[in-house]
Enzyme design. Structure first.
Site, PDB file in Angstrom:
ATOM      1  N   LYS A  90     -11.638  27.638-120.708  1.00 53.32           N
ATOM      2  CA  LYS A  90     -12.468  28.836-120.818  1.00 53.32           C
ATOM      3  C   LYS A  90     -12.730  29.398-119.418  1.00 53.32           C
ATOM      4  O   LYS A  90     -12.956  28.625-118.471  1.00 53.32           O
ATOM      5  CB  LYS A  90     -13.793  28.468-121.496  1.00 53.32           C
ATOM      6  CG  LYS A  90     -14.664  29.669-121.868  1.00 53.32           C
ATOM      7  CD  LYS A  90     -15.963  29.221-122.552  1.00 53.32           C
ATOM      8  CE  LYS A  90     -16.779  30.392-123.061  1.00 53.32           C
ATOM      9  NZ  LYS A  90     -18.027  29.972-123.730  1.00 53.32           N
ATOM     10  N   SER A 133     -18.938  32.496-128.071  1.00 52.00           N
ATOM     11  CA  SER A 133     -18.277  33.160-126.979  1.00 52.00           C
ATOM     12  C   SER A 133     -16.934  32.540-126.584  1.00 52.00           C
ATOM     13  O   SER A 133     -16.168  33.185-125.876  1.00 52.00           O
ATOM     14  CB  SER A 133     -19.184  33.136-125.757  1.00 52.00           C
ATOM     15  OG  SER A 133     -19.379  31.799-125.316  1.00 52.00           O
ATOM     16  N   SER A 180     -21.498  28.616-129.275  1.00 47.55           N
ATOM     17  CA  SER A 180     -20.277  29.242-128.744  1.00 47.55           C
ATOM     18  C   SER A 180     -19.017  28.392-128.826  1.00 47.55           C
ATOM     19  O   SER A 180     -17.927  28.885-128.540  1.00 47.55           O
ATOM     20  CB  SER A 180     -20.489  29.662-127.288  1.00 47.55           C
ATOM     21  OG  SER A 180     -21.233  30.841-127.231  1.00 47.55           O
TER      22      SER A 180
END
Lengths: 95, 486, 494
Positions: free
Chosen positions: C78, C158, C182
């Site tokens: 990420k 997210s 997330s």
């Protein structure tokens, strides 16, 4: 409770985010919606409840007093939008 | 007891000056409060900066245990309560020398609570000044406004260095007390070894809160004067600010609570152009850290390791060494002086050692503008000199001459005495010969003396001493002269 | 070599050790898959060369018998994790071309274990979002689409890029971060396993902060076993993070496969909301029966403050974020927009650098911390948080693990909720309570919705008891037998 333009403007200033005048009302409305929604928390009786300080039970760890870091100004300055002679450079600050 | 300068006469009557001080003392530590970067003064820009100090994304603070210990040590030295539980908060405001745009500080729950400092005033009285709190916080970096005409340059070497903010109660009246308080606080910090107290390098900085009121009236509105960096400037700033406020009040105006800057060149305070609009720091507990919890055992261990502090030392000098309150006060005011004196007095008569240190040594240091730490005369050499007087090798008068030579050259007294042949002559035969010569050369004066002019005795002593080039033992000279003349 | 990208981490690991293929071949296959998956917009920076270099090192270590637990396994990271010498953006314009000269502890742990980096995954800006539509790189698409319908749907957020790339079979696993859901919610939306460990289990050093008291790294994988393998490598005490827990890290994979006879599974009554779609309620019931069939005892528990967890979260997280994001000011790194003076430079830089959702949250956070409002908002929220955590403590006196839905809906269409912040926030209603209490929780794919999209169930465990969570998840996974995969439409578009 509703957020007037002056309040939105003051918050934007504190947060150092430029909000053009024409956007103040829209943003105020959005913030107002969120704040009205979170205000349901007022229903909860918390008179004898301590605020959360840490979700895990542990003690503050400490580091030893020895110099283990630094001495790499090129890395510190490497991403700077403007630097000169080892300094960060910003628009003139008036005190 | 209130100092003479505590009350200012205005056009409409007297005003009392009320002062509180916030002292920022840089903690003595090798590394910063929350990072492993160095703290040394005077390094090249941004060379003592870690990614944490530069607030690089994703970096996190970890507290330096030595800085915590220093704060606790200082708290104990200020006779203060140590809080077993304290919290680090973020103080949020934007400024380019504050990289994360928040300062890690302690707001509602500081590590040290109320304490007290005894301040010795010039008239010999003692005033107890309340300490409200002491907390740990990060220093900011340095903004250089003069390097370029169009821009400000930022050096983060100092960013993140540990500071202790020591807040006094508004207990001080007048510039004299304010100065004495700073000097005493500085002495305590230096005794404790928690701050070097170097005001020129910025290790000790003061924010001064000043207000005025009619004697006995409630506290007036105060102004805070930021970053005043010497005792003299603090006093100038208070003096100017108090008169400014009095002028406003007497002119029918009101004091606006504000932060002001001291202009050292002009000796005035002025309103900051950069108004801290809103003034809303949005303090909240730093979620990157946990509360600081201290055990009784931890605090007791630090207490056990505390050095003797100036107040205790002074009592000991008076009670055990027999010094006067005044001399003891002078000797303990600076840790280095006290250390020097104790070394000189070790195994010697304390009063004599005190006289040498506060008399001859201080005189010479003042004359040459030196600190005791740069004294060319080491305490051991001064001790040797005192010993030479005590065992009769040197006369008191010659000892002073030798001391001057020691101060000039930095050499030990033995060498100087030997080189100049200054040992005192106590040999009766040698002195008797000198006496005979003097008596023989001054037959007329001998007549007068014997006729009752007693005062002439001093003349003969002087002549013999002169003939011996000052080396004759005055006691023996006296003895022999009495024999010969009486 | 397409089959290489369809392996699980456990299979790839075993076959690398069996020398059936090389780490380099595995990396090449994934580099190719990443390239093909570009239409998903899941990766914002491909690091194909680095992947090959790392794979070559892995091959040597395997040859020398020195392999780590993730040796040669290609992963996506990420873009919230700082990786030394590789651009990190947090999905925000404000970071510009920031290249961190340091490595996050979690990624350092992964590389030490032999993992191979394929690239940096797209995400909601500063991890603020539940649909991956707030990224400055544009929205990420879910590899799943409604059957017979080509319109894009969101992968959740997210960690949407991480979820999308793993679900698209272009990475064997990915790191995500979970502040209020997330990792778990995108896992549910993409048919993956997503694990949020106990707060303090993984170091936060080098992870760009959103809300410090909530942020935790976690893996997104195709199986529970893979999540256990990745978590073992990611975890560990870190002296650089004051909130990192100094507790031993077990071999989480070893916790799998045990039976759950007598395990007490709690069903929190408060999660049975009126708004819960019937098919999700039914799946939840089904999950309950699967665990009962495996010998678990289920019982109802009460978590009375559940409904307040989400509004409390939307005070605490923005408050912390408003302060954490203050450092993006155009002085030391990232975007700078020139202004008339310093303050103008700050204000223009931040106005241009932050997207609308980040601006909203920074403003909310600033407001709730400001003078006169702190007690009513921030302090009250932290007190409510204490009550939420106590609810769980009380429940865990009677049960070992809790079973709930992961999200109140299946994945929705791009643009569906992006105009209504509160509708978006409600996505996290089931994931936020565990975050507020710092507890470990996992989302396991349990079935498909009527419209053909994946749905997940969530298991929440006691602090530092990821082993029970994983063991139960393993049983749930086997019972559910979720085998569905998205059609690889993105490969056709090129």
């Amino acid at each position: 409770m509703s957020l007037d333009k002056a309040t939105v403007s003051r918050i934007a200033r504190l947060a150092r985010i430029r909000v053009p005048d024409e956007d103040l009302e829209r943003l105020g409305g959005e913030l107002d919606n969120i704040l009205s929604w979170v205000e349901q928390l007022g229903e909860v009786d918390t008179s004898d409840v301590p605020p959360m300080t840490s979700v895990v039970e542990m003690r503050l760890p400490k580091r030893e007093d020895t110099v283990t870091d630094g001495a790499y100004p090129e890395k510190v300055l490497g991403n700077a939008p403007e630097s000169e002679a080892g300094f960060f450079v910003v628009p003139k600050v008036v005190e | 007891m209130v100092g003479d300068d505590a009350v200012i006469e205005g056009a409409t009557g007297s005003w009392e000056v009320v002062i509180g001080l916030e002292v920022h003392a840089q903690v003595i530590s090798d590394a910063k409060l929350f990072s492993g970067a160095a703290t040394a003064f005077g390094a090249e820009p941004n060379t003592q900066v870690s990614f944490i100090d530069a607030a690089m994304p994703g970096t996190l603070p970890v507290i330096n245990e030595a800085c915590v210990a220093q704060a606790v040590r200082t708290g104990l030295g200020l006779n203060a309560e140590i809080n077993r539980y304290s919290v680090f908060d973020r103080k949020n405001y934007f400024y380019p020398d504050l990289p994360p745009n928040y300062q890690i500080s302690q707001y509602a729950q500081p590590v040290v609570g109320p304490g007290m400092v005894r301040v010795d005033l010039e008239d010999g009285s003692v005033r107890e000044v309340g300490i409200e709190r002491l907390h740990l916080e990060q220093d900011a970096g340095k903004s250089l406004h003069d390097r370029r005409p169009d821009a400000t340059c930022v050096d983060l070497n100092r960013a993140g260095v540990a500071l202790m903010e020591i807040v006094s109660r508004p207990d001080l009246r007048g510039v004299g007390e304010a100065g004495a308080y700073i000097r005493k606080l500085r002495a305590i910090l230096r005794y404790l070894g928690t701050c070097d107290g170097n005001m020129e390098q910025g290790s000790l900085r003061c924010d001064v809160n000043v207000s005025v009121r009619r004697p006995g009236a409630p506290l007036g509105t105060r102004c805070e004067i930021k970053n005043v960096n010497s005792v003299r400037f603090v006093q100038q700033a208070i003096d100017y600010e108090a008169r400014r406020q009095i002028d406003i009040l007497e002119g029918g105006g009101e004091i606006e609570q504000e932060t002001r800057l001291f202009d050292a060149d002009r000796g005035v305070t002025r309103s900051m152009r950069r108004k801290e609009e809103a003034h809303d720091y949005r303090y909240f507990p730093d979620p990157d850290l946990l509360p600081l919890e201290l055990s009784d055992a931890y605090i007791d261990a630090i207490r056990a390791g505390l050095p003797e502090l100036p107040d205790q030392k002074k009592v000991r000098f008076v009670e055990q060494l027999g010094l006067s309150e005044y001399d003891a006060g002078v000797l303990v005011a600076e840790k280095e002086v006290a250390d020097y004196f104790e070394r000189v007095a070790d195994g010697r008569e304390a009063k004599t050692a005190s006289n040498w240190v506060t008399g001859e040594l201080f005189g010479k240091l003042n004359e040459s503008g030196r600190e005791i730490t740069d004294s060319p005369v080491s305490p051991d050499d001064l001790g040797d000199l005192i010993d030479l007087v005590a065992d009769g090798t040197l006369s008191g008068r010659l000892a002073k001459e030798v001391f001057d030579a020691m101060f000039e050259s930095g050499r030990p007294p033995g060498e100087i005495v030997e080189e100049r042949g200054l040992e005192q002559v106590s040999d009766r035969g040698e002195i008797e010969a000198l006496v005979d010569t003097v008596v023989g050369e001054n037959a007329d004066k001998v007549e007068e003396y014997r006729a009752g002019k007693d005062k002439l005795f001093g003349f003969f002593v002087g002549q013999v001493m002169k003939a011996s080039q000052g080396r004759a033992n005055p006691k023996v000279v006296n003895d022999i002269l009495r024999q010969k003349l009486d | 070599m397409a089959e290489l990208t369809r392996l699980t981490i456990a299979e790839a690991r075993d076959r690398l050790r069996g020398r059936e293929f090389s780490a380099r071949e595995l990396a090449q296959a994934h580099n190719l898959a990443v390239e093909k998956a570009r239409p998903l917009n899941a990766i914002v920076l491909e690091t194909a060369d680095r992947a090959l270099d790392m794979a070559e090192v892995s091959d040597k270590r395997i040859a020398n018998g020195e392999e780590g637990v993730l040796e040669g396994i290609p992963l996506a990271v990420k873009d919230l994790f700082c990786t030394d010498g590789v651009r990190a953006t947090a999905g925000s314009r404000i970071l510009g071309n920031f290249v961190p000269p340091y490595e996050s502890t979690v990624t350092a742990n992964l590389w030490n274990a032999g993992a191979v980096m394929l690239g940096k995954a797209n995400m909601d800006e500063f991890a603020m979002g539940s649909s991956n539509e707030t990224s400055c790189f544009g929205p990420v698409e879910n590899p799943w689409r409604l059957p017979g319908n080509g319109s894009p749907i969101v992968p959740g957020g997210s960690s949407g890029g991480s979820a999308s790339i793993v679900a698209a079979r272009a990475a064997l696993g990915a790191t995500g971060t979970d502040t209020g859901g997330s990792v778990r919610q995108p896992a549910s939306f993409t048919g993956l396993v997503g694990l949020k460990p106990t707060y303090g289990r993984c170091s936060r050093w080098g992870i760009i902060a959103f809300a410090s008291s909530l942020d935790q790294a976690g893996p997104l994988t195709r199986t529970v076993r893979d999540a256990a393998i990745m978590l073992t490598a990611m975890s560990g005490y870190d002296p650089k993070d004051s909130t990192s827990a100094d507790v031993p890290v077990p071999d989480f994979e070893a916790a799998l496969g045990g039976d759950i006879k007598g395990l007490r599974v709690g069903i929190p009554d408060e999660y049975r909301t009126d708004e819960l779609p019937a098919e999700i309620a039914a799946l939840w019931q089904q999950g309950l029966r699967w665990l009962e069939d495996a010998g678990a005892e289920t019982r109802d528990v009460r978590l009375p403050h559940t409904k307040y967890a989400l509004p409390a979260y939307y005070i605490v997280a923005p408050a912390e974020a408003s302060s954490n994001l203050a450092r993006y000011d155009g002085v030391r790194y990232g975007l700078r927009v020139k202004g008339e003076d310093l303050v103008d430079m700050y204000e223009r830089t931040r106005a241009e650098g932050f997207g609308p959702e980040v601006t909203r949250r920074v403003m909310i956070g600033t407001y709730v911390l400001s003078e006169g409002y702190y007690d009513a908002y921030y302090l009250q929220a932290q007190k409510v948080r204490t009550l939420v955590a106590r609810d769980f403590e009380n429940a865990f006196e009677h049960v070992d693990v809790l079973l709930t839905p992961t999200a109140p809906s299946e994945a929705f269409a791009v643009g569906d909720k992006s105009d209504d912040p509160i509708a978006m926030y409600l996505n996290d209603v089931f994931t936020v309570p565990a975050s507020m209490a710092g507890l470990p929780a996992i989302s396991v794919p349990a079935g498909l919705s009527k419209s053909g999209l994946p749905l997940g169930l969530q298991l929440i465990g006691k602090a530092f008891d990821e082993e029970t969570v994983l063991r139960t998840a393993d049983v749930l996974e086997s019972a559910a037998g979720f085998e569905a995969e998205p059609e690889p439409w993105w490969e056709m578009t090129q």
